[in-house]
Scaffold this motif. Structure first.
Motif, PDB file in Angstrom:
ATOM      1  N   LEU A  96     -12.672 -32.166  17.361  1.00  0.00           N
ATOM      2  CA  LEU A  96     -12.599 -31.550  18.684  1.00  0.00           C
ATOM      3  C   LEU A  96     -13.467 -30.299  18.744  1.00  0.00           C
ATOM      4  O   LEU A  96     -13.345 -29.404  17.918  1.00  0.00           O
ATOM      5  N   HIS A  97     -14.347 -30.267  19.739  1.00  0.00           N
ATOM      6  CA  HIS A  97     -15.218 -29.118  19.972  1.00  0.00           C
ATOM      7  C   HIS A  97     -15.070 -28.680  21.419  1.00  0.00           C
ATOM      8  O   HIS A  97     -14.653 -29.459  22.284  1.00  0.00           O
ATOM      9  N   GLU A  98     -15.420 -27.432  21.686  1.00  0.00           N
ATOM     10  CA  GLU A  98     -15.187 -26.907  23.028  1.00  0.00           C
ATOM     11  C   GLU A  98     -16.336 -26.022  23.519  1.00  0.00           C
ATOM     12  O   GLU A  98     -17.002 -25.339  22.736  1.00  0.00           O
ATOM     13  N   PHE A  99     -16.542 -26.074  24.814  1.00  0.00           N
ATOM     14  CA  PHE A  99     -17.490 -25.220  25.510  1.00  0.00           C
ATOM     15  C   PHE A  99     -16.681 -24.333  26.441  1.00  0.00           C
ATOM     16  O   PHE A  99     -16.177 -24.790  27.464  1.00  0.00           O
ATOM     17  N   ALA A 100     -16.510 -23.062  26.046  1.00  0.00           N
ATOM     18  CA  ALA A 100     -15.696 -22.127  26.820  1.00  0.00           C
ATOM     19  C   ALA A 100     -16.597 -21.206  27.637  1.00  0.00           C
ATOM     20  O   ALA A 100     -17.695 -20.849  27.198  1.00  0.00           O
ATOM     21  N   PHE A 101     -16.110 -20.807  28.804  1.00  0.00           N
ATOM     22  CA  PHE A 101     -16.902 -19.943  29.687  1.00  0.00           C
ATOM     23  C   PHE A 101     -15.942 -19.191  30.610  1.00  0.00           C
ATOM     24  O   PHE A 101     -14.741 -19.497  30.663  1.00  0.00           O
ATOM     25  N   SER A 102     -16.461 -18.193  31.305  1.00  0.00           N
ATOM     26  CA  SER A 102     -15.621 -17.473  32.263  1.00  0.00           C
ATOM     27  C   SER A 102     -15.223 -18.433  33.369  1.00  0.00           C
ATOM     28  O   SER A 102     -16.012 -19.278  33.803  1.00  0.00           O
ATOM     29  N   LYS A 103     -13.988 -18.301  33.844  1.00  0.00           N
ATOM     30  CA  LYS A 103     -13.418 -19.303  34.742  1.00  0.00           C
ATOM     31  C   LYS A 103     -14.196 -19.432  36.047  1.00  0.00           C
ATOM     32  O   LYS A 103     -14.772 -18.466  36.556  1.00  0.00           O
ATOM     33  N   ILE A 104     -14.203 -20.651  36.566  1.00  0.00           N
ATOM     34  CA  ILE A 104     -14.824 -20.955  37.860  1.00  0.00           C
ATOM     35  C   ILE A 104     -13.683 -21.081  38.857  1.00  0.00           C
ATOM     36  O   ILE A 104     -12.972 -22.088  38.876  1.00  0.00           O
ATOM     37  N   PRO A 105     -13.468 -20.086  39.702  1.00  0.00           N
ATOM     38  CA  PRO A 105     -12.259 -20.024  40.539  1.00  0.00           C
ATOM     39  C   PRO A 105     -12.056 -21.226  41.464  1.00  0.00           C
ATOM     40  O   PRO A 105     -10.999 -21.847  41.451  1.00  0.00           O
ATOM     41  N   ASN A 106     -13.039 -21.565  42.273  1.00  0.00           N
ATOM     42  CA  ASN A 106     -12.875 -22.608  43.300  1.00  0.00           C
ATOM     43  C   ASN A 106     -13.478 -23.930  42.822  1.00  0.00           C
ATOM     44  O   ASN A 106     -14.397 -24.471  43.433  1.00  0.00           O
ATOM     45  N   SER A 107     -12.937 -24.452  41.736  1.00  0.00           N
ATOM     46  CA  SER A 107     -13.521 -25.659  41.140  1.00  0.00           C
ATOM     47  C   SER A 107     -12.846 -26.948  41.589  1.00  0.00           C
ATOM     48  O   SER A 107     -13.399 -28.036  41.413  1.00  0.00           O
ATOM     49  N   ASN A 108     -11.663 -26.870  42.164  1.00  0.00           N
ATOM     50  CA  ASN A 108     -10.890 -28.065  42.506  1.00  0.00           C
ATOM     51  C   ASN A 108     -11.663 -29.013  43.426  1.00  0.00           C
ATOM     52  O   ASN A 108     -12.148 -28.613  44.486  1.00  0.00           O
ATOM     53  N   GLY A 109     -11.785 -30.279  42.994  1.00  0.00           N
ATOM     54  CA  GLY A 109     -12.424 -31.303  43.800  1.00  0.00           C
ATOM     55  C   GLY A 109     -13.937 -31.301  43.761  1.00  0.00           C
ATOM     56  O   GLY A 109     -14.569 -32.177  44.357  1.00  0.00           O
ATOM     57  N   LYS A 110     -14.531 -30.352  43.051  1.00  0.00           N
ATOM     58  CA  LYS A 110     -15.992 -30.271  43.002  1.00  0.00           C
ATOM     59  C   LYS A 110     -16.548 -31.079  41.828  1.00  0.00           C
ATOM     60  O   LYS A 110     -15.902 -31.230  40.793  1.00  0.00           O
ATOM     61  N   THR A 111     -17.759 -31.584  42.025  1.00  0.00           N
ATOM     62  CA  THR A 111     -18.439 -32.335  40.969  1.00  0.00           C
ATOM     63  C   THR A 111     -19.336 -31.383  40.189  1.00  0.00           C
ATOM     64  O   THR A 111     -20.132 -30.643  40.776  1.00  0.00           O
ATOM     65  N   PHE A 112     -19.205 -31.401  38.881  1.00  0.00           N
ATOM     66  CA  PHE A 112     -20.019 -30.561  38.007  1.00  0.00           C
ATOM     67  C   PHE A 112     -20.826 -31.433  37.055  1.00  0.00           C
ATOM     68  O   PHE A 112     -20.500 -32.607  36.837  1.00  0.00           O
ATOM     69  N   CYS A 113     -21.849 -30.825  36.493  1.00  0.00           N
ATOM     70  CA  CYS A 113     -22.714 -31.523  35.548  1.00  0.00           C
ATOM     71  C   CYS A 113     -22.765 -30.732  34.254  1.00  0.00           C
ATOM     72  O   CYS A 113     -23.105 -29.543  34.252  1.00  0.00           O
ATOM     73  N   ILE A 114     -22.386 -31.376  33.160  1.00  0.00           N
ATOM     74  CA  ILE A 114     -22.448 -30.760  31.838  1.00  0.00           C
ATOM     75  C   ILE A 114     -23.783 -31.131  31.188  1.00  0.00           C
ATOM     76  O   ILE A 114     -24.193 -32.291  31.195  1.00  0.00           O
ATOM     77  N   LEU A 115     -24.456 -30.132  30.609  1.00  0.00           N
ATOM     78  CA  LEU A 115     -25.731 -30.350  29.921  1.00  0.00           C
ATOM     79  C   LEU A 115     -25.594 -29.857  28.478  1.00  0.00           C
ATOM     80  O   LEU A 115     -25.186 -28.718  28.246  1.00  0.00           O
ATOM     81  N   ALA A 116     -25.943 -30.708  27.528  1.00  0.00           N
ATOM     82  CA  ALA A 116     -25.870 -30.355  26.107  1.00  0.00           C
ATOM     83  C   ALA A 116     -27.233 -30.568  25.459  1.00  0.00           C
ATOM     84  O   ALA A 116     -27.821 -31.644  25.587  1.00  0.00           O
TER      85      ALA A 116
END
Length: 212
Positions: A96-116
Protein backbone atom coordinates in the motif's frame (compact mmCIF):
# COMPACT_ATOMS: atom_id res chain seq x y z
CA UNK A 1 -3.64 18.02 31.64
CA UNK A 2 -2.85 20.47 28.89
CA UNK A 3 -0.44 18.00 27.29
CA UNK A 4 -3.11 15.27 27.33
CA UNK A 5 -5.62 17.60 25.71
CA UNK A 6 -3.11 18.56 23.02
CA UNK A 7 -2.36 14.91 22.28
CA UNK A 8 -6.08 14.09 22.10
CA UNK A 9 -6.73 17.06 19.78
CA UNK A 10 -3.75 16.17 17.57
CA UNK A 11 -5.01 12.58 17.26
CA UNK A 12 -8.46 13.77 16.20
CA UNK A 13 -7.01 16.01 13.47
CA UNK A 14 -4.96 13.14 12.01
CA UNK A 15 -7.97 10.89 11.40
CA UNK A 16 -8.64 10.11 7.75
CA UNK A 17 -11.27 7.89 6.17
CA UNK A 18 -10.79 5.77 3.02
CA UNK A 19 -13.82 5.28 0.80
CA UNK A 20 -15.43 2.25 2.47
CA UNK A 21 -17.23 1.26 -0.74
CA UNK A 22 -13.94 0.48 -2.49
CA UNK A 23 -12.04 -2.71 -1.73
CA UNK A 24 -8.47 -2.69 -3.02
CA UNK A 25 -7.64 -5.80 -5.05
CA UNK A 26 -4.40 -7.25 -6.34
CA UNK A 27 -5.68 -7.91 -9.83
CA UNK A 28 -3.77 -9.10 -12.88
CA UNK A 29 -2.26 -8.06 -15.14
CA UNK A 30 -0.43 -5.24 -13.37
CA UNK A 31 0.16 -1.97 -15.20
CA UNK A 32 3.85 -1.22 -15.75
CA UNK A 33 5.20 2.30 -15.48
CA UNK A 34 8.72 2.70 -16.85
CA UNK A 35 11.16 5.51 -16.17
CA UNK A 36 9.95 8.96 -17.36
CA UNK A 37 6.57 7.52 -18.40
CA UNK A 38 3.33 9.02 -17.11
CA UNK A 39 0.32 7.00 -16.08
CA UNK A 40 -3.10 8.63 -15.72
CA UNK A 41 -6.36 7.51 -14.14
CA UNK A 42 -9.64 9.38 -13.70
CA UNK A 43 -12.03 8.92 -10.79
CA UNK A 44 -15.05 10.60 -9.20
CA UNK A 45 -14.84 11.80 -5.60
CA UNK A 46 -17.74 10.60 -3.45
CA UNK A 47 -17.53 13.34 -0.80
CA UNK A 48 -15.88 16.65 0.07
CA UNK A 49 -12.42 17.14 1.56
CA UNK A 50 -10.45 14.73 -0.60
CA UNK A 51 -7.05 14.52 1.08
CA UNK A 52 -5.27 11.40 -0.16
CA UNK A 53 -5.33 8.61 -2.74
CA UNK A 54 -4.08 5.11 -1.91
CA UNK A 55 -2.61 2.64 -4.42
CA UNK A 56 -1.56 -0.99 -4.43
CA UNK A 57 1.88 -1.61 -5.98
CA UNK A 58 3.37 -4.96 -6.82
CA UNK A 59 6.63 -5.90 -5.08
CA UNK A 60 9.39 -4.73 -5.38
CA UNK A 61 8.27 -1.32 -4.24
CA UNK A 62 10.11 1.93 -5.11
CA UNK A 63 13.45 2.48 -3.41
CA UNK A 64 13.70 5.38 -0.93
CA UNK A 65 15.85 7.33 -3.38
CA UNK A 66 13.44 6.86 -6.28
CA UNK A 67 10.85 9.52 -7.00
CA UNK A 68 7.30 8.78 -8.10
CA UNK A 69 5.95 12.21 -8.96
CA UNK A 70 2.22 12.46 -8.31
CA UNK A 71 -0.25 15.09 -9.46
CA UNK A 72 -4.00 15.46 -9.19
CA UNK A 73 -5.63 17.47 -11.94
CA UNK A 74 -9.07 18.38 -13.19
CA UNK A 75 -11.15 16.16 -15.48
CA UNK A 76 -9.15 17.22 -18.56
CA UNK A 77 -5.89 16.10 -16.90
CA UNK A 78 -4.35 19.49 -17.75
CA UNK A 79 -4.99 21.83 -14.81
CA UNK A 80 -2.88 20.64 -11.87
CA UNK A 81 -4.62 21.06 -8.50
CA UNK A 82 -2.19 19.34 -6.13
CA UNK A 83 1.26 17.75 -6.53
CA UNK A 84 3.60 15.65 -4.43
CA UNK A 85 5.21 12.21 -4.23
CA UNK A 86 4.04 8.64 -3.79
CA UNK A 87 5.13 7.22 -0.44
CA UNK A 88 4.74 3.87 1.26
CA UNK A 89 1.94 3.82 3.82
CA UNK A 90 3.18 4.05 7.42
CA UNK A 91 0.50 1.88 9.04
CA UNK A 92 -0.24 -0.64 6.29
CA UNK A 93 1.44 -3.39 4.29
CA UNK A 94 4.36 -2.86 1.94
CA UNK A 95 2.04 -3.03 -1.07
CA UNK A 96 0.00 0.00 0.00
CA UNK A 97 1.30 3.40 -1.08
CA UNK A 98 -0.27 6.82 -0.75
CA UNK A 99 -0.31 10.25 -2.35
CA UNK A 100 -1.20 12.77 0.36
CA UNK A 101 -1.96 16.44 -0.23
CA UNK A 102 -3.75 19.38 1.36
CA UNK A 103 -7.48 18.73 1.32
CA UNK A 104 -9.67 19.72 -1.63
CA UNK A 105 -12.78 21.15 0.08
CA UNK A 106 -15.46 20.98 -2.66
CA UNK A 107 -14.53 17.64 -4.20
CA UNK A 108 -17.85 15.77 -3.90
CA UNK A 109 -19.14 14.55 -7.27
CA UNK A 110 -16.22 16.00 -9.23
CA UNK A 111 -14.07 14.05 -11.66
CA UNK A 112 -10.33 14.19 -11.02
CA UNK A 113 -7.33 12.90 -12.91
CA UNK A 114 -4.38 11.26 -11.17
CA UNK A 115 -0.99 11.51 -12.91
CA UNK A 116 1.99 9.36 -11.88
CA UNK A 117 5.50 9.75 -13.33
CA UNK A 118 8.35 7.39 -12.40
CA UNK A 119 11.70 9.16 -11.92
CA UNK A 120 14.23 6.59 -10.66
CA UNK A 121 17.46 8.02 -9.31
CA UNK A 122 19.97 5.27 -8.53
CA UNK A 123 17.65 2.30 -8.48
CA UNK A 124 18.10 -0.67 -10.79
CA UNK A 125 14.35 -1.10 -11.03
CA UNK A 126 13.24 -0.77 -14.64
CA UNK A 127 9.58 -0.16 -13.90
CA UNK A 128 6.92 0.15 -11.26
CA UNK A 129 3.94 -2.16 -11.36
CA UNK A 130 0.53 -0.94 -10.21
CA UNK A 131 -2.06 -3.56 -9.36
CA UNK A 132 -5.29 -3.20 -11.34
CA UNK A 133 -8.98 -3.94 -10.99
CA UNK A 134 -11.53 -4.73 -13.65
CA UNK A 135 -13.11 -1.62 -15.09
CA UNK A 136 -16.16 -1.53 -17.36
CA UNK A 137 -16.14 2.23 -17.91
CA UNK A 138 -13.78 3.14 -20.78
CA UNK A 139 -13.56 6.77 -19.69
CA UNK A 140 -12.07 5.67 -16.37
CA UNK A 141 -9.48 3.20 -17.66
CA UNK A 142 -5.79 3.66 -16.89
CA UNK A 143 -3.76 5.30 -19.64
CA UNK A 144 -0.02 5.42 -20.35
CA UNK A 145 0.96 8.49 -22.36
CA UNK A 146 4.19 6.87 -23.60
CA UNK A 147 3.27 3.23 -24.05
CA UNK A 148 1.32 1.50 -26.78
CA UNK A 149 -0.08 -1.04 -24.34
CA UNK A 150 -3.83 -1.50 -24.44
CA UNK A 151 -5.10 -0.67 -20.95
CA UNK A 152 -8.79 -0.64 -21.78
CA UNK A 153 -10.79 -2.44 -19.13
CA UNK A 154 -8.04 -1.90 -16.55
CA UNK A 155 -8.28 0.57 -13.67
CA UNK A 156 -5.61 1.16 -11.08
CA UNK A 157 -6.29 -0.46 -7.73
CA UNK A 158 -6.72 2.85 -5.93
CA UNK A 159 -8.92 4.35 -3.23
CA UNK A 160 -9.70 7.99 -2.32
CA UNK A 161 -9.38 9.12 1.29
CA UNK A 162 -11.32 11.94 2.93
CA UNK A 163 -11.52 13.99 6.13
CA UNK A 164 -14.30 15.99 7.77
CA UNK A 165 -14.54 19.74 8.26
CA UNK A 166 -14.08 19.57 12.04
CA UNK A 167 -12.16 17.36 14.46
CA UNK A 168 -15.27 16.30 16.39
CA UNK A 169 -16.80 15.10 13.12
CA UNK A 170 -13.73 12.92 12.62
CA UNK A 171 -14.23 11.39 16.07
CA UNK A 172 -17.92 10.84 15.37
CA UNK A 173 -17.20 9.06 12.08
CA UNK A 174 -14.51 6.96 13.73
CA UNK A 175 -17.04 5.88 16.36
CA UNK A 176 -19.62 5.04 13.67
CA UNK A 177 -17.15 2.94 11.69
CA UNK A 178 -15.99 1.12 14.79
CA UNK A 179 -19.62 0.43 15.75
CA UNK A 180 -19.88 -2.02 12.87
CA UNK A 181 -17.53 -4.37 14.73
CA UNK A 182 -18.47 -3.70 18.38
CA UNK A 183 -20.89 -5.45 20.76
CA UNK A 184 -24.02 -3.55 21.83
CA UNK A 185 -22.53 -2.25 25.08
CA UNK A 186 -19.80 -0.40 23.13
CA UNK A 187 -22.16 1.44 20.80
CA UNK A 188 -24.00 4.77 20.79
CA UNK A 189 -24.33 6.47 24.22
CA UNK A 190 -22.65 3.54 25.96
CA UNK A 191 -19.45 4.27 24.07
CA UNK A 192 -19.81 8.02 24.63
CA UNK A 193 -20.16 7.43 28.36
CA UNK A 194 -17.06 5.22 28.40
CA UNK A 195 -15.03 7.83 26.48
CA UNK A 196 -16.13 10.65 28.80
CA UNK A 197 -15.38 8.54 31.88
CA UNK A 198 -11.96 7.63 30.48
CA UNK A 199 -11.10 11.29 29.83
CA UNK A 200 -12.26 12.36 33.33
CA UNK A 201 -10.30 9.57 35.01
CA UNK A 202 -7.20 10.36 32.92
CA UNK A 203 -7.33 14.02 33.87
CA UNK A 204 -7.93 13.08 37.50
CA UNK A 205 -4.97 10.70 37.55
CA UNK A 206 -2.68 13.30 35.98
CA UNK A 207 -3.82 15.91 38.53
CA UNK A 208 -3.12 13.50 41.41
CA UNK A 209 0.33 12.66 40.06
CA UNK A 210 1.20 16.34 39.71
CA UNK A 211 -0.03 17.06 43.24
CA UNK A 212 2.13 14.26 44.62
Amino acid sequence: MHITMLIFFRFSTLLEFPDSSIVLEKGDPAVKLKATETLSQKFIASRDNLVKVEFLLRTPRPKPEDVVKMEIADESCTKIIRSGRLNSSFLASDNLHEFAFSKIPNSNGKTFCILATFEPQKSSAKALQFFTQENKQPAFSAQNSSSEDDLSGQALSMRPVYVNDHWWQNLSELSQRMSQYKPWFLKHFFLDAIIILFVILSFGLITILIAL
